[in-house]
Design a protein around this motif. Structure first.
Motif, PDB file in Angstrom:
ATOM      1  N   LEU A  69       0.820  -1.071  -0.134  1.00 62.76           N
ATOM      2  CA  LEU A  69      -0.036   0.116   0.039  1.00 62.76           C
ATOM      3  C   LEU A  69       0.909   1.507  -0.037  1.00 62.76           C
ATOM      4  O   LEU A  69       2.183   1.359   0.581  1.00 62.76           O
ATOM      5  CB  LEU A  69      -0.782  -0.013   1.079  1.00 62.76           C
ATOM      6  N   SER A  70       0.459   2.245  -0.804  1.00 69.67           N
ATOM      7  CA  SER A  70       1.145   3.621  -0.711  1.00 69.67           C
ATOM      8  C   SER A  70       0.859   4.338   0.734  1.00 69.67           C
ATOM      9  O   SER A  70      -0.064   4.225   1.212  1.00 69.67           O
ATOM     10  CB  SER A  70       0.775   4.208  -2.012  1.00 69.67           C
ATOM     11  N   ARG A  71       1.624   5.283   0.743  1.00 69.43           N
ATOM     12  CA  ARG A  71       1.533   5.933   2.195  1.00 69.43           C
ATOM     13  C   ARG A  71      -0.030   6.634   2.194  1.00 69.43           C
ATOM     14  O   ARG A  71      -0.412   6.759   3.166  1.00 69.43           O
ATOM     15  CB  ARG A  71       2.503   7.121   2.228  1.00 69.43           C
ATOM     16  N   LEU A  72      -0.388   7.241   0.877  1.00 66.83           N
ATOM     17  CA  LEU A  72      -1.648   7.875   1.149  1.00 66.83           C
ATOM     18  C   LEU A  72      -2.630   6.829   0.950  1.00 66.83           C
ATOM     19  O   LEU A  72      -3.816   7.246   1.875  1.00 66.83           O
ATOM     20  CB  LEU A  72      -1.668   8.521  -0.582  1.00 66.83           C
ATOM     21  N   ALA A  73      -2.674   5.994   0.599  1.00 65.18           N
ATOM     22  CA  ALA A  73      -3.420   4.587   0.723  1.00 65.18           C
ATOM     23  C   ALA A  73      -4.002   4.220   2.305  1.00 65.18           C
ATOM     24  O   ALA A  73      -5.013   4.051   2.667  1.00 65.18           O
ATOM     25  CB  ALA A  73      -3.278   3.493  -0.050  1.00 65.18           C
ATOM     26  N   LYS A  74      -2.793   4.035   2.969  1.00 62.17           N
ATOM     27  CA  LYS A  74      -2.640   3.730   4.423  1.00 62.17           C
ATOM     28  C   LYS A  74      -3.258   4.805   4.949  1.00 62.17           C
ATOM     29  O   LYS A  74      -4.320   4.546   5.939  1.00 62.17           O
ATOM     30  CB  LYS A  74      -1.266   3.635   4.937  1.00 62.17           C
ATOM     31  N   PHE A  75      -2.807   5.916   4.781  1.00 63.51           N
ATOM     32  CA  PHE A  75      -3.243   7.088   5.698  1.00 63.51           C
ATOM     33  C   PHE A  75      -5.049   7.351   5.326  1.00 63.51           C
ATOM     34  O   PHE A  75      -5.430   7.625   6.408  1.00 63.51           O
ATOM     35  CB  PHE A  75      -2.656   8.358   5.334  1.00 63.51           C
TER      36      PHE A  75
ATOM     37  N   VAL B 265      -3.887   3.473  16.151  1.00 63.80           N
ATOM     38  CA  VAL B 265      -3.408   2.813  14.939  1.00 63.80           C
ATOM     39  C   VAL B 265      -2.526   3.850  14.070  1.00 63.80           C
ATOM     40  O   VAL B 265      -1.508   3.539  13.342  1.00 63.80           O
ATOM     41  CB  VAL B 265      -4.348   1.936  14.352  1.00 63.80           C
ATOM     42  N   LEU B 266      -3.388   5.026  13.988  1.00 67.83           N
ATOM     43  CA  LEU B 266      -3.044   5.916  13.067  1.00 67.83           C
ATOM     44  C   LEU B 266      -1.571   6.638  13.448  1.00 67.83           C
ATOM     45  O   LEU B 266      -0.658   6.976  12.651  1.00 67.83           O
ATOM     46  CB  LEU B 266      -4.155   7.316  13.256  1.00 67.83           C
ATOM     47  N   PHE B 267      -1.604   6.957  14.864  1.00 61.41           N
ATOM     48  CA  PHE B 267      -0.270   7.198  15.448  1.00 61.41           C
ATOM     49  C   PHE B 267       0.920   6.275  15.293  1.00 61.41           C
ATOM     50  O   PHE B 267       2.198   6.743  14.789  1.00 61.41           O
ATOM     51  CB  PHE B 267      -0.204   7.561  16.921  1.00 61.41           C
ATOM     52  N   ALA B 268       0.883   4.916  15.352  1.00 63.75           N
ATOM     53  CA  ALA B 268       1.640   4.069  15.030  1.00 63.75           C
ATOM     54  C   ALA B 268       2.119   4.053  13.398  1.00 63.75           C
ATOM     55  O   ALA B 268       3.187   4.038  13.046  1.00 63.75           O
ATOM     56  CB  ALA B 268       1.267   2.539  15.352  1.00 63.75           C
ATOM     57  N   PHE B 269       1.111   4.282  12.569  1.00 60.86           N
ATOM     58  CA  PHE B 269       1.282   4.338  11.143  1.00 60.86           C
ATOM     59  C   PHE B 269       2.181   5.520  11.049  1.00 60.86           C
ATOM     60  O   PHE B 269       3.119   5.490  10.233  1.00 60.86           O
ATOM     61  CB  PHE B 269       0.056   4.284  10.372  1.00 60.86           C
ATOM     62  N   PHE B 270       1.704   6.664  11.514  1.00 56.98           N
ATOM     63  CA  PHE B 270       2.521   8.016  11.260  1.00 56.98           C
ATOM     64  C   PHE B 270       4.103   7.872  11.515  1.00 56.98           C
ATOM     65  O   PHE B 270       4.974   8.204  11.052  1.00 56.98           O
ATOM     66  CB  PHE B 270       1.714   9.100  11.942  1.00 56.98           C
TER      67      PHE B 270
END
Length: 181
Positions: free
Chosen positions: A65-71, A108-113
């Motif tokens: 997945l691209s960064r934009l797709a994940k976000f 989850v968003l903080f972990a991804f970021f």
């Protein structure tokens, strides 16, 4: 309850009398109480399973997945959970479960970021911000599962802070004083 059971053991009341006394005292849940308990249990279990599926999805498809797709997917999930909680209302079980999901997804968003952009932030800072972010929802909604989640997050923030900022220095002082050095 102990007195009623003692009366039963002494033979002063029979089993049916014990059950009737427990029911009259409100100590035996009725059918509606069991149904409410099971509704809550299964709703929050379902939310926990969906959230673990979301986390597993990102873990499995991380490289694809691209960064934009994940976000975008994480933000969309968060917004859907918030909208569902707002639309349903936190007085209903579905709204409470949606609010619980909305409280988990920022983590989850903080972990991804942090993983994607390598911010260099300390883990305790991420957990602390997560706890601060969901504290108003937790206080206003008065949902026990949300309080448990908040306490776990706040305790993790404290444990990570303690390990990084305090325990290292204390252990070094302790080792110099009492260790074989």
């Amino acid at each position: 309850v102990a007195r009623l059971r003692a009366l039963r053991r002494a033979g002063l009341i029979d089993t049916a009398g014990l059950e009737q006394a427990l029911a009259l005292a409100g100590l035996t849940p009725d059918r509606a109480a069991w149904r409410g308990f099971l509704d809550r249990l299964l709703a929050f279990l379902g939310v926990a399973l969906v959230l673990s599926g979301v986390i597993s999805f990102f873990a499995w498809n991380w490289a694809d997945l691209s960064r934009l797709a994940k976000f975008g997917l994480l933000e969309a999930g968060f917004l859907v959970a918030v909208a569902a909680a707002w639309h349903t209302g936190v007085d209903r079980i579905a709204g409470q479960a949606a609010l619980f999901a909305a409280a988990v997804l920022p983590g989850v968003l903080f972990a991804f970021f942090g993983q994607t952009y390598q911010t260099g932030a300390d883990p305790y800072g991420l957990f602390l911000m997560w706890a601060i972010l969901i504290l108003p929802w937790t206080a206003l909604a008065r949902i026990s599962a949300l309080w448990v989640l908040w306490l776990v997050i706040a305790n993790l923030a404290f444990i990570f802070w303690w390990g990084e900022r305090v325990a290292v220095n204390e252990f070094a002082d302790f080792a110099r004083e009492f260790g074989p050095l």
